[in-house]
Scaffold this motif. Structure first.
Motif, PDB file in Angstrom:
ATOM      1  N   UNK A  48      33.370  36.580  54.319  1.00  0.00           N
ATOM      2  CA  UNK A  48      33.001  37.988  54.482  1.00  0.00           C
ATOM      3  C   UNK A  48      34.262  38.819  54.319  1.00  0.00           C
ATOM      4  N   UNK A  49      34.270  39.691  53.325  1.00  0.00           N
ATOM      5  CA  UNK A  49      35.416  40.551  53.041  1.00  0.00           C
ATOM      6  C   UNK A  49      34.945  41.996  52.964  1.00  0.00           C
ATOM      7  N   UNK A  50      35.795  42.915  53.351  1.00  0.00           N
ATOM      8  CA  UNK A  50      35.461  44.342  53.257  1.00  0.00           C
ATOM      9  C   UNK A  50      35.321  44.753  51.797  1.00  0.00           C
ATOM     10  N   UNK A  51      34.297  45.554  51.522  1.00  0.00           N
ATOM     11  CA  UNK A  51      34.103  46.157  50.198  1.00  0.00           C
ATOM     12  C   UNK A  51      34.021  45.130  49.072  1.00  0.00           C
ATOM     13  N   UNK A  52      33.381  43.979  49.326  1.00  0.00           N
ATOM     14  CA  UNK A  52      33.264  42.910  48.334  1.00  0.00           C
ATOM     15  C   UNK A  52      32.168  43.240  47.326  1.00  0.00           C
ATOM     16  N   UNK A  53      32.500  43.108  46.053  1.00  0.00           N
ATOM     17  CA  UNK A  53      31.561  43.326  44.958  1.00  0.00           C
ATOM     18  C   UNK A  53      31.484  42.046  44.130  1.00  0.00           C
ATOM     19  N   UNK A  54      30.288  41.761  43.621  1.00  0.00           N
ATOM     20  CA  UNK A  54      30.088  40.574  42.777  1.00  0.00           C
ATOM     21  C   UNK A  54      29.407  41.014  41.489  1.00  0.00           C
ATOM     22  N   UNK A  55      29.952  40.526  40.369  1.00  0.00           N
ATOM     23  CA  UNK A  55      29.372  40.837  39.064  1.00  0.00           C
ATOM     24  C   UNK A  55      29.417  39.595  38.196  1.00  0.00           C
ATOM     25  N   UNK A  56      28.862  39.704  37.005  1.00  0.00           N
ATOM     26  CA  UNK A  56      28.990  38.621  36.037  1.00  0.00           C
ATOM     27  C   UNK A  56      30.457  38.489  35.640  1.00  0.00           C
ATOM     28  N   UNK A  57      30.810  37.327  35.097  1.00  0.00           N
ATOM     29  CA  UNK A  57      32.189  37.092  34.670  1.00  0.00           C
ATOM     30  C   UNK A  57      32.601  38.046  33.566  1.00  0.00           C
ATOM     31  N   UNK A  58      33.881  38.333  33.507  1.00  0.00           N
ATOM     32  CA  UNK A  58      34.433  39.262  32.532  1.00  0.00           C
ATOM     33  C   UNK A  58      35.164  38.513  31.431  1.00  0.00           C
ATOM     34  N   UNK A  59      35.341  39.202  30.278  1.00  0.00           N
ATOM     35  CA  UNK A  59      36.082  38.664  29.138  1.00  0.00           C
ATOM     36  C   UNK A  59      37.237  39.604  28.832  1.00  0.00           C
ATOM     37  N   UNK A  60      38.460  39.074  28.784  1.00  0.00           N
ATOM     38  CA  UNK A  60      39.640  39.865  28.421  1.00  0.00           C
ATOM     39  C   UNK A  60      39.997  39.521  26.982  1.00  0.00           C
ATOM     40  N   UNK A  61      39.906  40.500  26.109  1.00  0.00           N
ATOM     41  CA  UNK A  61      40.059  40.263  24.674  1.00  0.00           C
ATOM     42  C   UNK A  61      41.507  40.289  24.184  1.00  0.00           C
ATOM     43  N   UNK A  62      42.470  40.488  25.068  1.00  0.00           N
ATOM     44  CA  UNK A  62      43.858  40.551  24.617  1.00  0.00           C
ATOM     45  C   UNK A  62      44.813  40.136  25.736  1.00  0.00           C
ATOM     46  N   UNK A  63      45.073  38.833  25.807  1.00  0.00           N
ATOM     47  CA  UNK A  63      45.947  38.292  26.851  1.00  0.00           C
ATOM     48  C   UNK A  63      47.186  37.697  26.212  1.00  0.00           C
ATOM     49  N   UNK A  64      48.330  37.906  26.855  1.00  0.00           N
ATOM     50  CA  UNK A  64      49.581  37.300  26.409  1.00  0.00           C
ATOM     51  C   UNK A  64      50.152  36.476  27.555  1.00  0.00           C
ATOM     52  N   UNK A  65      50.310  35.186  27.323  1.00  0.00           N
ATOM     53  CA  UNK A  65      50.985  34.297  28.264  1.00  0.00           C
ATOM     54  C   UNK A  65      52.336  33.943  27.653  1.00  0.00           C
ATOM     55  N   UNK A  66      53.242  33.437  28.441  1.00  0.00           N
ATOM     56  CA  UNK A  66      54.535  33.028  27.908  1.00  0.00           C
ATOM     57  C   UNK A  66      54.458  31.734  27.120  1.00  0.00           C
TER      58      UNK A  66
END
Length: 156
Positions: A48-66
């Motif tokens: 139980x967390x304050x102001x918790x929201x749940x949605x479908x998973x997201x897709x990030x179209x531009x990620x840079x890792x090292x």
């Protein structure tokens, strides 16, 4: 594992629970029950967390890792763990690493490093060798490594 998430607001316009605050019973990674004041008959861990929201998973179209090449900045493993904790179920990895992701072996390397994580990695292959804008990469070879035509996004 059994978990009950308490008093979470559902954000999903196609769900009958959209914008409602509910409890969710999750067993072995699957949502089994949604409702208000669910009993904990399964002896589940409660969250139980304050102001918790749940949605479908997201897709990030531009990620840079090292990684590859700049692991001191961020590894693929760390990046995928952060993405998963942030709600992303899939990411598209930019080819701006060292070496540039511009061939089948580099695509294979990052895909192999991403196995076993909650967030799926879609590598973006560079359109030209070393991203120099001169010679085209072996686009067909990079694509043929994958089973699905959507597995590799070609960066223009």
């Amino acid at each position: 594992m059994k978990i009950i998430i308490r008093e979470a607001k559902i954000i999903d316009q196609e769900s009958p629970f959209h914008n409602k605050i509910v409890d969710l019973l999750i067993i072995e990674g699957a949502i089994k029950k949604i409702g208000t004041s669910l009993p904990n008959s399964e002896n589940a861990k409660e969250i139980k967390l304050d102001n918790l929201h749940i949605s479908q998973g997201w897709f990030d179209s531009s990620v840079s890792f090292g990684e590859p090449g700049f692991e001191d900045r961020e590894t693929i493993a760390n990046g995928l763990n952060v993405a998963a904790r942030s709600g992303f179920t899939a990411i598209a990895l930019q080819p701006n690493s060292y070496p540039i992701i511009d061939n089948q072996s580099q695509i294979n390397f990052v895909k192999h490093k991403s196995n076993g994580f909650a967030t799926q990695l879609f590598p973006i292959g560079a359109l030209t060798k070393n991203s120099e804008g001169k010679d085209m990469t072996e686009l067909f070879d990079m694509k043929m490594l994958e089973r699905s035509p959507l597995e590799i996004i070609i960066r223009v």
